[in-house]
Every structure is written in structure tokens, then in C-alpha cells.
Enzyme design. Structure first.
Site, PDB file in Angstrom:
ATOM      1  CB  THR A  75     -20.906 -45.029  42.692  1.00  0.00           C
ATOM      2  OG1 THR A  75     -22.078 -44.650  43.391  1.00  0.00           O
ATOM      3  CG2 THR A  75     -21.233 -45.250  41.235  1.00  0.00           C
ATOM      4  CG  ASN A  76     -21.562 -43.819  47.367  1.00  0.00           C
ATOM      5  OD1 ASN A  76     -20.855 -43.184  46.602  1.00  0.00           O
ATOM      6  ND2 ASN A  76     -22.764 -43.402  47.734  1.00  0.00           N
ATOM      7  CB  CYS A  77     -19.185 -50.448  47.437  1.00  0.00           C
ATOM      8  SG  CYS A  77     -20.832 -50.518  48.155  1.00  0.00           S
ATOM      9  CG  LEU A  78     -14.051 -48.050  49.884  1.00  0.00           C
ATOM     10  CD1 LEU A  78     -13.262 -47.981  51.174  1.00  0.00           C
ATOM     11  CD2 LEU A  78     -13.638 -46.934  48.950  1.00  0.00           C
TER      12      LEU A  78
END
Length: 121
Positions: free
Chosen positions: A118-121
């Protein structure tokens, strides 16, 4: 092992051992239960990547992390989890970047059959 990629609507399919495996536009599994080591090998092969025992160690850590926390780890959590499971030498960003140069958290999760962190672009 036969690997074949086909376009289907918004997703694509990977043929592995006679089965159609649906992938989303970013290459992640549509159905996480489709994952097998053969699927991981086929996905890696599409990228020109050969999975070594060191890759499999990280994939195992990723799958264990997901089983415990029901989420794929972002980079910082991945480094910590690998360090705890495999020791400080392997639990370093540099080691993970050698294995998955593009993005260890994203590529590792994809090959491990997990959703995109979720925290990866």
C-alpha cells in the site's frame, strides 16, 4: 513449462502448466490463490529474471509476512522482516536491491503472489 501472455480486457493472462492465470495491468495476480512456485517462475521469466535461492528466501519471507499481517510489506518493513528471518547481512536494503533492482517491495510482492504494497507508488 510453457509461458504465454495474452491480453484479456483490462487484465492479461499468463499460461502456466495449462492454466490461465489472470494478472492485473501492473502484473499482480487477480486471484491470490492462483499463486504457485511455477507461477512465480513464469512471472519472473516474463521479466527476464531467473529466481535464485536468495530470491526464494525473500519470497518466503514476504509470504510469511502476508500470512501474519494480511498485507504486503513496504520497503522498510520488508528490510526488517528479512533481517529478522535471514540475518543482518541479508536484511539490508542493498542486498534486496541487488535481487530486485526496480523495487524490492513491489517486485518481490508481485512474484510472491501478494497484492501491491500500500505504501509503494
Amino acid at each position: 513449462m510453457t509461458v504465454k501472455t495474452e491480453r484479456v480486457a483490462t487484465a492479461r493472462c499468463l499460461r502456466v502448466e495449462g492454466r490461465e492465470i489472470a494478472l492485473d495491468p501492473e502484473g499482480y495476480l487477480v486471484d491470490l490463490s492462483d499463486w504457485t512456485p511455477a507461477v512465480a517462475e513464469a512471472m519472473a521469466g516474463e521479466e527476464g529474471r531467473v529466481l535464485t535461492p536468495e530470491h526464494w528466501e525473500v519470497i518466503d519471507v514476504l509470504r510469511d509476512f502476508y500470512a501474519r499481517f494480511e498485507m504486503a510489506p513496504a520497503m522498510r518493513a520488508l528490510v526488517k522482516a528479512v533481517g529478522q528471518a535471514l540475518g543482518p547481512e541479508k536484511g539490508r536494503s542493498l542486498h534486496l536491491m541487488k535481487l530486485f533492482p526496480e523495487s524490492p517491495a513491489k517486485v518481490g510482492a508481485r512474484l510472491a503472489g501478494l497484492p501491491k504494497p500500500t505504501n509503494c507508488l
